[in-house]
Design a protein around this motif. Structure first.
Motif, PDB file in Angstrom:
ATOM      1  N   PHE A 172       0.838  -1.197   0.000  1.00 26.07           N
ATOM      2  CA  PHE A 172       0.000   0.000   0.000  1.00 26.07           C
ATOM      3  C   PHE A 172       0.875   1.250   0.000  1.00 26.07           C
ATOM      4  CE2 PHE A 172      -2.433  -3.288   2.277  1.00 26.07           C
ATOM      5  CZ  PHE A 172      -3.590  -3.312   1.505  1.00 26.07           C
ATOM      6  N   ASP A 175       3.514   2.373   2.896  1.00 26.79           N
ATOM      7  CA  ASP A 175       4.053   1.255   3.674  1.00 26.79           C
ATOM      8  C   ASP A 175       5.580   1.346   3.760  1.00 26.79           C
ATOM      9  OD1 ASP A 175       1.583   0.159   4.076  1.00 26.79           O
ATOM     10  OD2 ASP A 175       1.942  -1.676   2.932  1.00 26.79           O
ATOM     11  N   ARG A 280      -1.414  -5.500  11.581  1.00 30.07           N
ATOM     12  CA  ARG A 280      -0.572  -4.416  11.078  1.00 30.07           C
ATOM     13  C   ARG A 280       0.033  -3.674  12.268  1.00 30.07           C
ATOM     14  NH1 ARG A 280       0.229  -3.986   5.482  1.00 30.07           N
ATOM     15  NH2 ARG A 280      -0.129  -1.732   5.432  1.00 30.07           N
ATOM     16  N   ALA A 334     -13.240   5.929   6.384  1.00 33.35           N
ATOM     17  CA  ALA A 334     -13.248   4.543   6.859  1.00 33.35           C
ATOM     18  C   ALA A 334     -14.640   4.003   7.151  1.00 33.35           C
ATOM     19  CB  ALA A 334     -12.400   4.436   8.125  1.00 33.35           C
ATOM     20  N   PHE A 378     -10.392  -5.719   4.484  1.00 28.91           N
ATOM     21  CA  PHE A 378      -9.263  -4.838   4.757  1.00 28.91           C
ATOM     22  C   PHE A 378      -8.626  -4.261   3.499  1.00 28.91           C
ATOM     23  CE2 PHE A 378      -4.692  -4.170   5.233  1.00 28.91           C
ATOM     24  CZ  PHE A 378      -4.672  -3.232   6.253  1.00 28.91           C
ATOM     25  N   GLN A 382      -8.097  -0.361   3.077  1.00 25.37           N
ATOM     26  CA  GLN A 382      -6.769   0.215   3.272  1.00 25.37           C
ATOM     27  C   GLN A 382      -6.270   0.927   2.023  1.00 25.37           C
ATOM     28  OE1 GLN A 382      -5.144   0.819   5.891  1.00 25.37           O
ATOM     29  NE2 GLN A 382      -3.257   1.559   4.919  1.00 25.37           N
ATOM     30  N   ALA A 386      -4.984   4.619   2.468  1.00 28.97           N
ATOM     31  CA  ALA A 386      -3.590   4.918   2.123  1.00 28.97           C
ATOM     32  C   ALA A 386      -3.486   6.048   1.113  1.00 28.97           C
ATOM     33  CB  ALA A 386      -2.915   3.661   1.582  1.00 28.97           C
ATOM     34  N   ASN A 392      -2.475   9.847   7.631  1.00 27.58           N
ATOM     35  CA  ASN A 392      -1.218   9.297   7.105  1.00 27.58           C
ATOM     36  C   ASN A 392      -0.006  10.181   7.412  1.00 27.58           C
ATOM     37  OD1 ASN A 392      -2.570   7.092   6.027  1.00 27.58           O
ATOM     38  ND2 ASN A 392      -2.847   8.066   4.027  1.00 27.58           N
ATOM     39  N   HIS A 397       2.758   2.410   8.472  1.00 27.54           N
ATOM     40  CA  HIS A 397       2.629   0.967   8.644  1.00 27.54           C
ATOM     41  C   HIS A 397       4.011   0.339   8.485  1.00 27.54           C
ATOM     42  CE1 HIS A 397      -1.918   0.579   8.234  1.00 27.54           C
ATOM     43  NE2 HIS A 397      -1.675   1.875   8.071  1.00 27.54           N
ATOM     44  N   SER A 400       3.394  -6.191   8.967  1.00 28.43           N
ATOM     45  CA  SER A 400       2.170  -6.661   8.318  1.00 28.43           C
ATOM     46  C   SER A 400       2.138  -8.173   8.231  1.00 28.43           C
ATOM     47  CB  SER A 400       2.078  -6.063   6.909  1.00 28.43           C
ATOM     48  OG  SER A 400       0.916  -6.500   6.238  1.00 28.43           O
TER      49      SER A 400
END
Length: 425
Positions: A172, A175, A280, A334, A378, A382, A386, A392, A397, A400
């Motif tokens: 993602f 990450d 995560r 979300a 998920f 995500q 992201a 963010n 993250h 994982s």
């Protein structure tokens, strides 16, 4: 946990006599079956473990180990976590199955507040069966939940049993994954209201598995950040905010069936009644956040910090009006209403693992999400977060993993992974 000095003549639940410690020493080599020695005080049993009323923490009660689903998913969230991912080190399928049976019996005993095998004492020339640090402690609502990662199905000729839903998570945007905190052939999630009880559980399973599995990475967690009892106040994360106020309750049978439990026909038969877990490790930029104005913090989440209510609402459980929030607000992006109804069951914990050498806290959220299918849970959620989430700027993250979590252990003759590793239904 209750110690026993004089083992019973019969095994657990009245099974055949257990081998003497003087006949079979230790867990290794001969694959000693877990011994008997059931004794000690009574414990408060909580049934079923899916119920939101799964034991008041003050009782130190027992959560039922047997059931259609594994405990530790819909169970009322405990205060502490010890999560461990393991790599399989043996190529001997029979030895691995023996280990899973030993693990299951150890889990059955530890969740009941009993010692492993013949306890923390015994033959002076051999290591004890139980490490002993939980002696005298209550069960503390301990639950142990096992899952199998994508890489596990490369072992023992099981490639054809890997569920289609158990996909490798994509990379993602944003990450920054640490390989030493990512992946794993299998996992065990230990949740309890006493941290020593949770640590004891993982420690003993790792010891029993020596030579067959090795810990790849692990994570301690405290201060639950999610709740499966949404009628109560939602716990706060390390940013001081409540999140996930519409989490699925352990009593919401219909929502659990729709969003969490794998149904018949969803995949291989061995997964029916199970779930999929995404774990995560999310590092929080604590120092940056702490220098951010209250207004911006509230805009980032789309909630007020005091009550936890969505923008323009009075109470945390009031239905949010998403368009009143900024387009990049975490809640707006979300929420199921903004994602075609996508819903996951969250079991998150805060963590603090010292500093990073630059004086910054290595702290954040260990995010655990259960769902019926990660491809419809998920992963799409995500991807959206992201790309656009204002949060963010303050998180990253860094670890994982994804696991297939099989259904529950049905009775004293059943064991973790039986439906996967044997042809018997």
């Amino acid at each position: 946990m209750t110690e026993t000095t004089e083992p019973d003549e019969t095994g657990p639940e009245g099974s055949s006599p257990a081998p003497s410690r003087r006949a079979l020493i230790g867990w290794g080599g001969a694959g000693l079956a877990l011994g008997a020695a059931v004794a000690g005080g009574a414990v408060a049993v909580v049934r079923p473990h899916e119920a939101a009323a799964s034991a008041d923490a003050s009782t130190g009660g027992e959560v039922a180990f047997h059931g259609a689903h594994q405990a530790g998913i819909a169970t009322a969230v405990q205060d502490r976590l010890h999560f461990a991912a393991f790599d399989v080190k043996t190529t001997d399928r029979a030895a691995f199955i023996r280990m899973l049976k030993d693990w299951t019996e150890a889990a059955r005993r530890m969740t009941a507040g009993r010692t492993v095998g013949e306890g923390a004492f015994g033959l002076a020339e051999a290591p004890p069966d139980d490490t002993g640090e939980a002696l005298g402690l209550k069960p503390s609502r301990l639950t142990l939940t096992i899952g199998f990662g994508p890489s596990f199905f490369e072992k023992f000729g099981l490639a054809d049993k890997r569920p289609a839903a158990l996909v490798d998570l994509p990379h993602f945007p944003g990450d920054n994954l640490d390989k030493s905190r990512t992946g794993g052939d299998l996992c065990v999630q230990a949740c309890a209201d006493d941290p020593q009880v949770a640590v004891h559980a993982i420690r003993n399973l790792a010891r029993i598995g020596f030579g067959k599995v090795a810990v790849r990475w692990s994570q301690l967690g405290f201060g639950k950040t999610s709740s499966t009892t949404p009628d109560a106040q939602t716990p706060r994360n390390l940013f001081g905010f409540k999140d996930g106020t519409s989490n699925i309750a352990g009593t919401e049978t219909d929502r659990l069936k729709k969003f969490v439990w794998v149904g018949e026909g969803d995949g291989p038969d061995w997964m029916s009644g199970g779930s999929y877990l995404v774990a995560r490790r999310i590092r929080m930029n604590i120092e940056t956040w702490d220098r951010t104005s209250l207004q911006e913090q509230e805009d980032v989440f789309g909630r007020d910090k005091g009550e936890g209510a969505a923008v323009g609402k009075a109470k945390e459980h009031d239905k949010p009006f998403l368009k009143a929030m900024k387009p990049t607000a975490h809640v707006r992006l979300a929420h199921p209403d903004a994602n075609g109804g996508i819903t996951i069951l969250r079991r998150g914990y805060s963590f603090t693992d010292g500093t990073d050498g630059l004086g910054r806290l290595d702290a954040g959220l260990f995010f655990l999400a259960y769902q019926r299918d990660p491809r419809q849970g998920f992963i799409p959620l995500q991807r959206k977060l992201a790309a656009s989430d204002a949060l963010n700027e303050y998180i990253q993250h860094v670890g994982s993993a994804v696991f297939a979590v099989p259904p529950g252990v049905r009775d004293k003759n059943d064991w973790w992974g039986r439906t996967l590793l044997t042809e018997e239904a």
